[in-house]
Design a protein around this motif. Sequence first.
Motif, PDB file in Angstrom:
ATOM      1  N   PRO A 214      19.767  39.640  31.396  1.00 12.13           N
ATOM      2  CA  PRO A 214      19.515  40.625  30.350  1.00 12.13           C
ATOM      3  C   PRO A 214      20.350  40.419  29.086  1.00 12.13           C
ATOM      4  CG  PRO A 214      19.512  41.719  32.461  1.00 12.13           C
ATOM      5  CD  PRO A 214      19.934  40.297  32.715  1.00 12.13           C
ATOM      6  N   VAL A 215      21.531  39.808  29.195  1.00 11.92           N
ATOM      7  CA  VAL A 215      22.344  39.563  28.001  1.00 11.92           C
ATOM      8  C   VAL A 215      21.763  38.443  27.147  1.00 11.92           C
ATOM      9  CG1 VAL A 215      24.443  40.420  29.090  1.00 11.92           C
ATOM     10  CG2 VAL A 215      23.921  37.968  29.189  1.00 11.92           C
ATOM     11  N   GLY A 216      20.789  37.692  27.677  1.00 18.26           N
ATOM     12  CA  GLY A 216      20.091  36.690  26.890  1.00 18.26           C
ATOM     13  C   GLY A 216      20.711  35.320  26.827  1.00 18.26           C
ATOM     14  N   ARG A 217      21.618  35.035  27.736  1.00 20.65           N
ATOM     15  CA  ARG A 217      22.245  33.713  27.766  1.00 20.65           C
ATOM     16  C   ARG A 217      22.776  33.440  29.155  1.00 20.65           C
ATOM     17  NH1 ARG A 217      27.776  34.199  28.103  1.00 20.65           N
ATOM     18  NH2 ARG A 217      28.704  36.158  27.377  1.00 20.65           N
ATOM     19  N   VAL A 218      23.161  32.176  29.406  1.00 16.78           N
ATOM     20  CA  VAL A 218      23.836  31.853  30.656  1.00 16.78           C
ATOM     21  C   VAL A 218      25.321  32.164  30.501  1.00 16.78           C
ATOM     22  CG1 VAL A 218      22.145  30.069  31.250  1.00 16.78           C
ATOM     23  CG2 VAL A 218      24.221  29.429  30.015  1.00 16.78           C
ATOM     24  N   GLY A 219      26.017  32.199  31.617  1.00 20.16           N
ATOM     25  CA  GLY A 219      27.430  32.526  31.585  1.00 20.16           C
ATOM     26  C   GLY A 219      28.313  31.343  31.243  1.00 20.16           C
ATOM     27  N   LYS A 220      29.563  31.642  30.943  1.00 20.36           N
ATOM     28  CA  LYS A 220      30.565  30.624  30.631  1.00 20.36           C
ATOM     29  C   LYS A 220      31.555  30.522  31.787  1.00 20.36           C
ATOM     30  CE  LYS A 220      30.342  31.899  25.727  1.00 20.36           C
ATOM     31  NZ  LYS A 220      31.114  32.439  24.581  1.00 20.36           N
ATOM     32  N   VAL A 221      32.055  29.316  32.008  1.00 14.85           N
ATOM     33  CA  VAL A 221      33.010  29.129  33.113  1.00 14.85           C
ATOM     34  C   VAL A 221      34.245  30.003  32.919  1.00 14.85           C
ATOM     35  CG1 VAL A 221      32.234  26.820  33.767  1.00 14.85           C
ATOM     36  CG2 VAL A 221      33.958  27.064  31.956  1.00 14.85           C
ATOM     37  N   GLU A 222      34.628  30.215  31.673  1.00 17.51           N
ATOM     38  CA  GLU A 222      35.810  31.035  31.402  1.00 17.51           C
ATOM     39  C   GLU A 222      35.600  32.485  31.819  1.00 17.51           C
ATOM     40  OE1 GLU A 222      35.795  27.464  28.829  1.00 17.51           O
ATOM     41  OE2 GLU A 222      34.316  29.064  29.163  1.00 17.51           O
ATOM     42  N   GLU A 223      34.346  32.933  31.811  1.00 15.25           N
ATOM     43  CA  GLU A 223      34.061  34.311  32.222  1.00 15.25           C
ATOM     44  C   GLU A 223      34.209  34.484  33.729  1.00 15.25           C
ATOM     45  OE1 GLU A 223      30.966  35.698  28.737  1.00 15.25           O
ATOM     46  OE2 GLU A 223      30.262  34.252  30.235  1.00 15.25           O
ATOM     47  N   ILE A 224      33.895  33.451  34.480  1.00 14.33           N
ATOM     48  CA  ILE A 224      34.126  33.503  35.929  1.00 14.33           C
ATOM     49  C   ILE A 224      35.616  33.418  36.217  1.00 14.33           C
ATOM     50  CG2 ILE A 224      33.519  32.541  38.167  1.00 14.33           C
ATOM     51  CD1 ILE A 224      31.170  33.689  36.480  1.00 14.33           C
ATOM     52  N   ALA A 225      36.305  32.557  35.493  1.00 12.04           N
ATOM     53  CA  ALA A 225      37.755  32.439  35.670  1.00 12.04           C
ATOM     54  C   ALA A 225      38.446  33.776  35.423  1.00 12.04           C
ATOM     55  CB  ALA A 225      38.316  31.371  34.732  1.00 12.04           C
ATOM     56  N   ALA A 226      38.004  34.493  34.390  1.00 14.06           N
ATOM     57  CA  ALA A 226      38.603  35.796  34.086  1.00 14.06           C
ATOM     58  C   ALA A 226      38.398  36.782  35.229  1.00 14.06           C
ATOM     59  CB  ALA A 226      38.001  36.354  32.794  1.00 14.06           C
ATOM     60  N   ALA A 227      37.229  36.721  35.860  1.00 10.44           N
ATOM     61  CA  ALA A 227      36.964  37.606  36.996  1.00 10.44           C
ATOM     62  C   ALA A 227      37.863  37.258  38.179  1.00 10.44           C
ATOM     63  CB  ALA A 227      35.496  37.505  37.404  1.00 10.44           C
ATOM     64  N   VAL A 228      38.070  35.968  38.416  1.00  3.93           N
ATOM     65  CA  VAL A 228      38.941  35.541  39.512  1.00  3.93           C
ATOM     66  C   VAL A 228      40.366  36.027  39.280  1.00  3.93           C
ATOM     67  CG1 VAL A 228      39.919  33.559  40.724  1.00  3.93           C
ATOM     68  CG2 VAL A 228      37.516  33.536  40.042  1.00  3.93           C
ATOM     69  N   LEU A 229      40.864  35.848  38.058  1.00  2.21           N
ATOM     70  CA  LEU A 229      42.229  36.298  37.770  1.00  2.21           C
ATOM     71  C   LEU A 229      42.352  37.804  37.923  1.00  2.21           C
ATOM     72  CD1 LEU A 229      42.628  33.371  36.819  1.00  2.21           C
ATOM     73  CD2 LEU A 229      44.063  34.285  34.985  1.00  2.21           C
ATOM     74  N   TYR A 230      41.340  38.538  37.513  1.00  3.03           N
ATOM     75  CA  TYR A 230      41.383  39.990  37.713  1.00  3.03           C
ATOM     76  C   TYR A 230      41.502  40.328  39.196  1.00  3.03           C
ATOM     77  CZ  TYR A 230      39.704  44.588  38.854  1.00  3.03           C
ATOM     78  OH  TYR A 230      39.591  45.825  39.430  1.00  3.03           O
ATOM     79  N   LEU A 231      40.684  39.689  40.032  1.00  4.72           N
ATOM     80  CA  LEU A 231      40.701  40.000  41.464  1.00  4.72           C
ATOM     81  C   LEU A 231      42.024  39.620  42.124  1.00  4.72           C
ATOM     82  CD1 LEU A 231      37.058  38.962  42.396  1.00  4.72           C
ATOM     83  CD2 LEU A 231      37.984  41.290  42.340  1.00  4.72           C
ATOM     84  N   CYS A 232      42.770  38.719  41.507  1.00  8.50           N
ATOM     85  CA  CYS A 232      44.072  38.331  42.048  1.00  8.50           C
ATOM     86  C   CYS A 232      45.209  39.215  41.535  1.00  8.50           C
ATOM     87  CB  CYS A 232      44.382  36.876  41.693  1.00  8.50           C
ATOM     88  SG  CYS A 232      43.390  35.662  42.603  1.00  8.50           S
ATOM     89  N   CYS A 233      45.049  39.796  40.363  1.00 14.51           N
ATOM     90  CA  CYS A 233      46.175  40.473  39.724  1.00 14.51           C
ATOM     91  C   CYS A 233      46.483  41.828  40.368  1.00 14.51           C
ATOM     92  CB  CYS A 233      45.914  40.635  38.229  1.00 14.51           C
ATOM     93  SG  CYS A 233      44.839  42.032  37.797  1.00 14.51           S
ATOM     94  N   ASP A 234      47.660  42.371  40.035  1.00 12.86           N
ATOM     95  CA  ASP A 234      48.088  43.652  40.589  1.00 12.86           C
ATOM     96  C   ASP A 234      47.171  44.787  40.184  1.00 12.86           C
ATOM     97  OD1 ASP A 234      50.194  42.444  41.851  1.00 12.86           O
ATOM     98  OD2 ASP A 234      51.688  43.015  40.348  1.00 12.86           O
ATOM     99  N   GLY A 235      46.483  44.623  39.060  1.00 11.98           N
ATOM    100  CA  GLY A 235      45.556  45.659  38.614  1.00 11.98           C
ATOM    101  C   GLY A 235      44.383  45.861  39.553  1.00 11.98           C
ATOM    102  N   ALA A 236      44.139  44.878  40.420  1.00 14.78           N
ATOM    103  CA  ALA A 236      43.057  44.961  41.403  1.00 14.78           C
ATOM    104  C   ALA A 236      43.598  45.235  42.803  1.00 14.78           C
ATOM    105  CB  ALA A 236      42.234  43.679  41.398  1.00 14.78           C
ATOM    106  N   SER A 237      44.771  45.854  42.878  1.00 11.68           N
ATOM    107  CA  SER A 237      45.435  46.030  44.171  1.00 11.68           C
ATOM    108  C   SER A 237      44.675  46.934  45.145  1.00 11.68           C
ATOM    109  CB  SER A 237      46.856  46.574  43.963  1.00 11.68           C
ATOM    110  OG  SER A 237      46.810  47.806  43.263  1.00 11.68           O
TER     111      SER A 237
END
Length: 253
Positions: A214-237
Motif C-alpha cells: 500500500p505504501v507504493g514501493r518495496v522496502g529497504k534493507v535499512e528498514e528491516i535493520a531498524a526493526a531488528v534493533l528495536y526488538l533487541c533494545c531495552d525499549g522492547a523489553s
Amino acid sequence: MSMTFSGQVALVTGAAAGIGRATALAFAAEGLKVAVADFDAAGGEATVEQIRAGGGEATFIRCDVTKEAEVKALMERVIAAYGRLDYAFNNAGIEIEKGKLTEGSEAEFDAIMGVNVKGVWLCMKHQIPLLLAQGGGAIVNTASVAGLGAAPKMSIYAASKHAVIGLTKSAAIEYAKKKIRVNAVCPAVIDTDMFRRAYQADPKKAEFAAAMHPVGRVGKVEEIAAAVLYLCCDGASFTTGQALAVDGGSTAI
C-alpha cells in the motif's frame, strides 16, 4: 526509548549481503561489537571491512548453519573473540522455489528447510545457553510475510517461514522468565540482490512488486535493520514471542 547498546555483542548470520549486512552495520553504528557470520566468505569479509571503515569492531566467522558442528564452533568463536553474546539475529535463509507445490523437488524442499528452519533451530539451540549463562539477552529470527499467510508458487518457502515463527514463539515462552526475549521480523518484498535478480530485469515485475505494498514501493534493507534493533533494545523489553510484519501495509489488506 532506550537504544543504548554500548559495549555489547551482536551476532548476525547471513550477514554477507542484504538485510544481514545492513543489520550488522546498524549494530556497529550503535557501538556494538559484531560477529559477522555467513557461508559466503568474500561477502562476509566485505561486511567486516565496511564496519571497520566506519570505526566499528567486527569479526567474520564462516559458518554453514545447517551443520551443528559449525554452529557450535561459531558460538565458541564468538565467546573467544568477545567473551559474551547479548543479541543474535538469525537471518541466514534461502529462497529458491519458483513453481506450484506439485512442481517442487525433494532437493528444493531439503535445501529450503535445511537453511531456513534447521539453521534457525540450531542457532537458537546454541545461543540460548550463552544468554542463560549471562542472565539474558535477545534473539531475532528472520521470517517473512509468507510465514503469516499463503504464498502461491512458494509453498515450501512459506512453510519454512511459518516454521520459523513457530520456533520463535515456542522459544519465547520457554525462556520468558529467564530474561531471554525471542521475536521474528517478517519482511515483505525488500530491495536486495535477490530482489534485483528476480524483478528488475523485468520492469513490469518490479512495478507489480511495488504495487503489492500500500505504501507504493518495496522496502529497504535499512528498514528491516531498524526493526531488528528495536526488538533487541531495552525499549522492547516487554515484547517477546512476536512476528513483526515490516511490510509497507501489505498484510493489513
